[in-house]
Design a protein around this motif. Structure first.
Motif, short mmCIF file in Angstrom:
data_model
loop_
_atom_site.label_atom_id
_atom_site.label_comp_id
_atom_site.label_asym_id
_atom_site.label_seq_id
_atom_site.Cartn_x
_atom_site.Cartn_y
_atom_site.Cartn_z
N ASN A 178 18.81 31.45 58.94
CA ASN A 178 17.40 31.62 58.62
C ASN A 178 16.85 32.90 59.22
OD1 ASN A 178 16.93 29.07 57.24
ND2 ASN A 178 17.24 28.09 59.22
N ASP A 179 15.75 33.39 58.66
CA ASP A 179 15.08 34.56 59.20
C ASP A 179 14.67 34.30 60.65
OD1 ASP A 179 15.31 35.74 56.73
OD2 ASP A 179 13.26 35.29 56.11
N SER A 230 23.38 32.89 54.42
CA SER A 230 22.10 32.30 54.05
C SER A 230 22.20 31.43 52.79
CB SER A 230 21.05 33.40 53.81
OG SER A 230 20.85 34.17 54.98
#
Length: 338
Positions: free
Chosen positions: A8-9, A153
């Motif tokens: 995730n970011d 991702s």
């Protein structure tokens, strides 16, 4: 069943030196890599082993394993990336608590590929064979290397396609005036033992053959258990790369894998580019690939984009892959299925 972590970011990267640490001479280079990760929005947490290096290792095998176990249990850390490879990761395997392994990515190659393979075989956790942290320190990243983020991702049940690179770095270092880490100057050509279009598919497993061969016959190298219990007897598509072996040592290692049953229920073998593969008494690596293909009656492709000759794809141990090679170009699609 294979478990796939999700990048995730803003994820927190735990850096632990599972093999080589960072010497004073390499500290600036390593700090550049950490800074690039921060610029991408990641948080970086370095373990105590990172800035230690003595006698071909960062610390004892037990110490390295304890730090790895701790990062695995730490909910504040989302993925683990060692600084780079090394030589003696095998020393830590007996101290890893596989029952503590959580759903988080581990990324690396070379000596780190031994850790990746052992984790996947023991637990069914997908692991990522791709660039080391040091390979991500450039101001810009080539298209092949940069795919690590997109691959990691990918959601469970999803898929991701990667293409062969346009060029690779044949030898030498980097151009100091270039924002890129690698100086890609030679046309990439994926090759096959047989002529014409080649397609392969199966569950990916592999790594650096120099090191993964050493868990054959140990509790950490039970490929049969993985195949029967984790992927329910689906075929394995092996990817292997050679760091330092000459052609006869490579041949011996492949025969050992065959005799140990690692190639049973196998659908094909991919070999990465290598700067090694030194011929012995005119016995070439092409001879080795051809003999293996004929013995196993399996397709073999080589000079694929992974390993010690950059750039490299990000390959996921445990993922289902479909590979196609035609006219020197190739593509690989990975499916994150259970």
């Amino acid at each position: 069943m294979i478990t796939y972590p999700l990048l995730n970011d803003g994820a927190a990267i735990g850096v632990t030196a599972s093999s080589y640490g960072v010497s004073p001479l390499d500290r600036k280079l390593f700090e550049q890599a950490c800074e690039r990760m921060k610029e991408k929005g990641y948080r970086v947490h370095c373990g105590e082993t990172v800035f230690k290096q003595n006698k071909a290792k960062s610390a004892s095998g037990k110490t390295r394993a304890e730090e790895f176990n701790s990062m695995m249990q730490d909910d504040a850390i989302d993925l683990i990336i060692p600084p780079w490879g090394g030589e003696l990761l095998i020393e830590m395997l007996e101290y890893i608590d596989f029952s503590l392994v959580q759903e988080k990515w581990i990324l690396g190659f070379s000596d780190i590929s031994l850790l990746l393979l052992a984790i996947t075989l023991q637990t069914g956790l997908a692991t990522a064979h791709g660039p080391s942290l040091a390979d991500l320190r450039g101001k810009q990243t080539d298209n092949t290397t940069a795919m690590w983020q997109k691959v990691m991702s990918t959601i469970r049940g999803g898929s991701i396609m990667q293409k062969s690179s346009a060029k690779y770095q044949q030898e030498g270092g980097v151009d100091v005036n270039s924002p890129f880490i690698f100086h890609l100057d030679e046309p990439t050509v994926w090759k096959s033992v047989t002529a014409g279009e080649v397609t392969l598919s199966g569950r990916l497993l592999g790594g650096c053959i120099d090191v993964i061969r050493h868990i054959i016959g140990t509790p950490f190298g039970n490929v049969q258990y993985f195949q029967q219990n984790m992927i329910h007897n689906e075929p394995i598509l092996w990817y292997l790369e050679n760091c330092e072996l000459n052609t006869v040592d490579l041949r011996r290692s492949l025969v050992q894998m065959k005799l140990a049953g690692w190639f049973e229920h196998c659908s094909g073998i991919m070999f990465g580019r290598s700067g090694a593969n030194r011929p012995v008494d005119s016995y070439t690596v092409e001879d080795c690939y051809k003999e293996l293909s004929e013995e196993l009656q399996l397709p073999v492709i080589y000079d694929v984009d992974f390993g010690h000759v950059p750039p490299q794809l990000t390959l996921i141990n445990g993922a289902y892959a479909e590979v196609k090679v035609q006219n020197g170009a190739g593509r690989i699609t990975q499916y994150f299925k259970d």
